[in-house]
Design a protein around this motif. Sequence first.
Motif, short mmCIF file in Angstrom:
data_model
loop_
_atom_site.label_atom_id
_atom_site.label_comp_id
_atom_site.label_asym_id
_atom_site.label_seq_id
_atom_site.Cartn_x
_atom_site.Cartn_y
_atom_site.Cartn_z
N UNK A 82 1.12 -1.27 -0.15
CA UNK A 82 0.23 0.08 -0.22
C UNK A 82 0.55 0.98 -0.04
N UNK A 83 1.73 1.48 0.99
CA UNK A 83 2.62 2.44 0.99
C UNK A 83 4.10 2.31 0.21
N UNK A 84 4.48 0.78 0.19
CA UNK A 84 6.07 0.53 0.18
C UNK A 84 6.53 1.61 -1.09
N UNK A 85 5.66 1.57 -2.43
CA UNK A 85 6.17 1.74 -3.18
C UNK A 85 6.11 3.06 -3.44
N UNK A 86 5.53 4.23 -2.80
CA UNK A 86 5.42 5.48 -2.22
C UNK A 86 6.90 6.28 -1.32
N UNK A 87 6.95 5.25 -0.53
CA UNK A 87 8.20 5.51 0.40
C UNK A 87 9.20 5.44 0.25
N UNK A 88 9.15 3.78 -1.29
CA UNK A 88 10.84 4.33 -1.69
C UNK A 88 11.36 4.81 -2.31
N UNK A 149 -17.52 -5.98 4.85
CA UNK A 149 -15.98 -6.84 4.73
C UNK A 149 -14.49 -6.53 4.55
N UNK A 150 -14.16 -6.28 2.66
CA UNK A 150 -13.38 -6.08 2.25
C UNK A 150 -12.91 -4.55 2.43
N UNK A 151 -13.88 -3.79 2.66
CA UNK A 151 -13.56 -2.47 2.74
C UNK A 151 -12.93 -1.83 4.56
N UNK A 152 -13.64 -2.66 5.21
CA UNK A 152 -13.33 -2.51 6.44
C UNK A 152 -11.74 -3.24 6.62
N UNK A 153 -11.11 -4.61 5.93
CA UNK A 153 -9.78 -5.10 5.57
C UNK A 153 -8.92 -4.46 5.44
N UNK A 154 -9.90 -3.54 4.45
CA UNK A 154 -8.40 -2.31 3.47
C UNK A 154 -8.30 -1.23 4.93
N UNK A 155 -8.94 -0.75 5.69
CA UNK A 155 -9.10 0.31 6.48
C UNK A 155 -7.59 -0.20 7.47
N UNK A 156 -7.71 -1.44 7.83
CA UNK A 156 -7.60 -2.38 8.61
C UNK A 156 -5.91 -2.00 8.97
N UNK A 157 -5.84 -2.65 7.50
CA UNK A 157 -4.51 -3.22 6.45
C UNK A 157 -3.55 -2.23 6.36
N UNK A 158 -4.07 -1.46 6.71
CA UNK A 158 -3.85 0.50 6.33
C UNK A 158 -2.40 0.49 7.39
N UNK A 162 1.38 0.83 7.39
CA UNK A 162 2.29 2.56 7.20
C UNK A 162 3.08 2.04 9.23
N UNK A 163 2.57 1.26 9.61
CA UNK A 163 3.21 0.57 10.21
C UNK A 163 4.92 0.30 10.17
N UNK A 164 5.03 -0.59 9.59
CA UNK A 164 5.97 -1.42 8.77
C UNK A 164 6.41 -1.12 7.33
N UNK A 165 5.92 0.16 6.62
CA UNK A 165 6.72 0.60 5.79
C UNK A 165 8.07 0.75 5.60
N UNK A 166 8.70 1.56 6.80
CA UNK A 166 9.94 1.66 6.79
C UNK A 166 10.99 -0.04 7.33
N UNK A 228 2.30 7.09 9.69
CA UNK A 228 3.52 6.73 8.50
C UNK A 228 4.37 8.20 9.20
N UNK A 229 3.81 9.65 9.77
CA UNK A 229 4.73 10.49 10.47
C UNK A 229 5.77 9.35 10.91
N UNK A 230 5.97 8.57 11.98
CA UNK A 230 6.36 7.72 13.31
C UNK A 230 7.43 6.78 12.51
N UNK A 231 6.66 6.52 11.13
CA UNK A 231 7.97 5.57 9.63
C UNK A 231 8.97 6.24 9.32
#
Lengths: 234, 215
Positions: A82-88, A149-158, A162-166, A228-231
């Motif tokens: 989700x955020x990996x490419x943007x982070x890199x 359900x999948x919408x909730x999963x996307x929300x939770x997964x984000x 974000x916590x593990x992107x770095x 994301x800010x923390x990462x």
Amino acid sequence: MPASDTVPALATGRAFRALLVRDLTLAFRHRGEMANPLIFFIMVATLIPLGVTPESRQLAVLAPGIIWVMALLASLLSAESLFLADYRDGTLEQLVLSPQPLWLMVLAKITVHWLVTGLPLTLLSPLLGIMLSLPAAGFGSLLASLALGTAALSMIGAIGAALTVAISRGGLLLSLIVMPLYMPVLIFGASAVQLAVDGVSPVGNLAVLGALLAFSCLLSPFATAGALRVSLHG
Amino acid sequence: MPEPLLRASPILECCDIAFERDFVPVFSGLSFALRRGEMLQVSGANGSGKTTLLRLLATSLTPSAGRILWQGQDLDRCRTAYRSELTYLGHQAGIKAELTPRENLRWLLPFHPNASGNAERALAAVGLAGLEDSPCATLSAGQQRRVALARLYLSTAALWILDEPFTAIDRDGVSRLEQLMHAHASRGGVVVLTTHQPLGLDGVRLLEMEPYACV
């Protein structure tokens, strides 16, 4: 000249739309990557009758659970990117350093994630229902529960993404963080389908799924923006 | 143009800032003040904390001690106003290889209130006319860097923070970029940049970062 006088109105709506369009464009230029979770979804549904049993009565019992577990895993697999490419490539830093509210930009990214994974999975699920001989009574409930359900999963997964992107190879950690939060969605989603198959109204379960979605919509963008800010501080 | 009185007071001030990463100090006791129209070149050996300083100024990191003032106000208090006055180009410039130069410039435009103008003209100014619609993946490293630099032609923000803007840029591009920075400074803007190349501009202040030595 004080700073506040020189700030023109923030075009937040336009920024939201620009990010939405950009992410959709990126997703469509990576059609192969986008199709990965779907192919995984279909492959498992093809293999289950071969590996477990081709008998339709037994498959019908397993179908709601299998389809839901597949949807959950497909969503989890795609959450990592989700955020990996943007982070890199530094885009994430540009987003964080823009004066626009980060939570809203995060919401745009999550929306796109759902549009390219959750929504196709939902639309594909009747086909899987047929492959796994799901009784006809369960189809409506399957579509409704997967959409919510999948919408909730996307929300939770984000949040986890974000916590593990770095972190390099943060995929495993992401699963560990997100899995417990996924559980309620899975339980209520799969049992909504099961109830409909058994001839009981699934409205109560769907309402709980809706509540989970509303709750995650409320919390996830802020939690994700904070994470994301923390990462990025790393 | 700002009034002479305002011109004299510093617009960006660092008061005794320090930064440590994982309890290891990167630098400490750093102070400087920049007035409108000034350019600051941060130089120093690799690992001396140049990029860290720039990221501190860009509010991507927060100093572990000391204060950064923007127009006399603490950054914590005027973060949004500061960010809308800021254009930051990092090492990783945020160029998507899958998008064309035009798309790369356009999507970011609404994110900055101080960014406006014509993406085509900006791309022409960095010498990418005719390449607006070819995916960035097909461009060379220098051309991709130019896409990022084209953002400066669209920026009317007061403060430019540029981390190694000249990387992979040819001599002609460097002199054009220098002219652009000079024009920005003469409009009353402020430029903070890191580079290892000597600049062909007059009146650039120099800040030498020294590797942190434990006393």
